[in-house]
Design a protein around this motif. Sequence first.
Motif, PDB file in Angstrom:
ATOM      1  N   ASN A 101       0.797  -1.214   0.000  1.00  0.00           N
ATOM      2  CA  ASN A 101       0.000   0.000   0.000  1.00  0.00           C
ATOM      3  C   ASN A 101       0.833   1.270   0.000  1.00  0.00           C
ATOM      4  O   ASN A 101       0.296   2.356  -0.151  1.00  0.00           O
ATOM      5  N   GLY A 102       2.141   1.150   0.130  1.00  0.00           N
ATOM      6  CA  GLY A 102       3.010   2.313   0.026  1.00  0.00           C
ATOM      7  C   GLY A 102       3.453   2.592  -1.398  1.00  0.00           C
ATOM      8  O   GLY A 102       4.180   3.543  -1.646  1.00  0.00           O
ATOM      9  N   VAL A 103       2.999   1.803  -2.365  1.00  0.00           N
ATOM     10  CA  VAL A 103       3.427   1.951  -3.748  1.00  0.00           C
ATOM     11  C   VAL A 103       2.299   2.577  -4.570  1.00  0.00           C
ATOM     12  O   VAL A 103       1.163   2.095  -4.556  1.00  0.00           O
ATOM     13  N   LYS A 104       2.623   3.623  -5.287  1.00  0.00           N
ATOM     14  CA  LYS A 104       1.645   4.323  -6.122  1.00  0.00           C
ATOM     15  C   LYS A 104       1.050   3.379  -7.169  1.00  0.00           C
ATOM     16  O   LYS A 104       1.782   2.645  -7.837  1.00  0.00           O
ATOM     17  N   GLY A 105      -0.281   3.377  -7.269  1.00  0.00           N
ATOM     18  CA  GLY A 105      -0.970   2.550  -8.258  1.00  0.00           C
ATOM     19  C   GLY A 105      -1.262   1.138  -7.791  1.00  0.00           C
ATOM     20  O   GLY A 105      -1.820   0.341  -8.537  1.00  0.00           O
ATOM     21  N   LYS A 127      -0.444   4.213 -13.449  1.00  0.00           N
ATOM     22  CA  LYS A 127       0.051   4.997 -12.312  1.00  0.00           C
ATOM     23  C   LYS A 127       1.302   4.383 -11.687  1.00  0.00           C
ATOM     24  O   LYS A 127       2.159   5.098 -11.180  1.00  0.00           O
ATOM     25  N   ALA A 128       1.378   3.059 -11.667  1.00  0.00           N
ATOM     26  CA  ALA A 128       2.469   2.366 -10.958  1.00  0.00           C
ATOM     27  C   ALA A 128       3.710   2.229 -11.838  1.00  0.00           C
ATOM     28  O   ALA A 128       3.610   2.044 -13.051  1.00  0.00           O
ATOM     29  N   PRO A 130       6.411  -0.151 -13.007  1.00  0.00           N
ATOM     30  CA  PRO A 130       6.548  -1.614 -13.012  1.00  0.00           C
ATOM     31  C   PRO A 130       7.780  -2.107 -12.253  1.00  0.00           C
ATOM     32  O   PRO A 130       7.759  -3.181 -11.667  1.00  0.00           O
ATOM     33  N   ASN A 131       8.844  -1.320 -12.217  1.00  0.00           N
ATOM     34  CA  ASN A 131      10.049  -1.725 -11.493  1.00  0.00           C
ATOM     35  C   ASN A 131       9.813  -1.736  -9.987  1.00  0.00           C
ATOM     36  O   ASN A 131      10.318  -2.606  -9.286  1.00  0.00           O
ATOM     37  N   GLU A 132       9.029  -0.779  -9.492  1.00  0.00           N
ATOM     38  CA  GLU A 132       8.666  -0.766  -8.070  1.00  0.00           C
ATOM     39  C   GLU A 132       7.796  -1.974  -7.732  1.00  0.00           C
ATOM     40  O   GLU A 132       7.950  -2.591  -6.685  1.00  0.00           O
ATOM     41  N   VAL A 133       6.857  -2.276  -8.624  1.00  0.00           N
ATOM     42  CA  VAL A 133       5.957  -3.408  -8.400  1.00  0.00           C
ATOM     43  C   VAL A 133       6.744  -4.707  -8.354  1.00  0.00           C
ATOM     44  O   VAL A 133       6.523  -5.553  -7.484  1.00  0.00           O
ATOM     45  N   LEU A 134       7.680  -4.880  -9.270  1.00  0.00           N
ATOM     46  CA  LEU A 134       8.462  -6.117  -9.305  1.00  0.00           C
ATOM     47  C   LEU A 134       9.358  -6.281  -8.086  1.00  0.00           C
ATOM     48  O   LEU A 134       9.750  -7.394  -7.753  1.00  0.00           O
ATOM     49  N   ALA A 135       9.652  -5.187  -7.404  1.00  0.00           N
ATOM     50  CA  ALA A 135      10.482  -5.258  -6.197  1.00  0.00           C
ATOM     51  C   ALA A 135       9.684  -5.697  -4.969  1.00  0.00           C
ATOM     52  O   ALA A 135      10.267  -6.035  -3.937  1.00  0.00           O
ATOM     53  N   LEU A 136       8.348  -5.705  -5.069  1.00  0.00           N
ATOM     54  CA  LEU A 136       7.515  -6.073  -3.933  1.00  0.00           C
ATOM     55  C   LEU A 136       7.625  -7.560  -3.615  1.00  0.00           C
ATOM     56  O   LEU A 136       7.780  -8.389  -4.521  1.00  0.00           O
ATOM     57  N   GLN A 137       7.489  -7.879  -2.345  1.00  0.00           N
ATOM     58  CA  GLN A 137       7.488  -9.274  -1.913  1.00  0.00           C
ATOM     59  C   GLN A 137       6.300  -9.981  -2.560  1.00  0.00           C
ATOM     60  O   GLN A 137       5.189  -9.471  -2.572  1.00  0.00           O
TER      61      GLN A 137
END
Length: 183
Positions: A101-105, A127-128, A130-137
Amino acid sequence: MTLTPKKITTLLFMSLLLVATTLVSAPSAFASTTVKKEFQLFSQKKGTDLRITYYMAKDSDKVTKQTAENRITYAALKKSAKTDNLDTIKAKLKKVQDSYNGVKGVKETLEFKGNYVLETVSINYKKADPNEVLALQGSQTDGNSQNKKIAYISYKLSAKTLKEQGYKAIKNGQFQTLQNLEE
């Protein structure tokens, strides 16, 4: 030619009839340009029902939205966490939820039900990052994408990776459902 009220009414009626005929005879002109592709990893024995849906523009490989709906029994969670302490498992899940929930989008919710947890995740790639999303657990990538910057999420690569992990493509929303789930 003089337009009388009767002629105006007739012309309006004919215009409406023409528009209605066009809408009925050419529905493809107004059809959605978004394509939806669904996958499921299901095991009644393991107590897992994982569903992923990708949305993209017709004839495009670029995923614009991704959703996941996961039902996992507490028994499955206890086995994977190697603990019988449900409070410990819930605390770990809440920690993952907070990072999402701390990641935009990205939006992730958890609902603790009778004997299972329901997790829903929605990612808007307009909005998100993709590199931030792929870093998520919990994010899944093919081996070639790790540690590389990417411009977008590829449907073809995502589908290939899911199939390699045992997910099945779902047609017409025909998902399997876990039995004996208690609300």
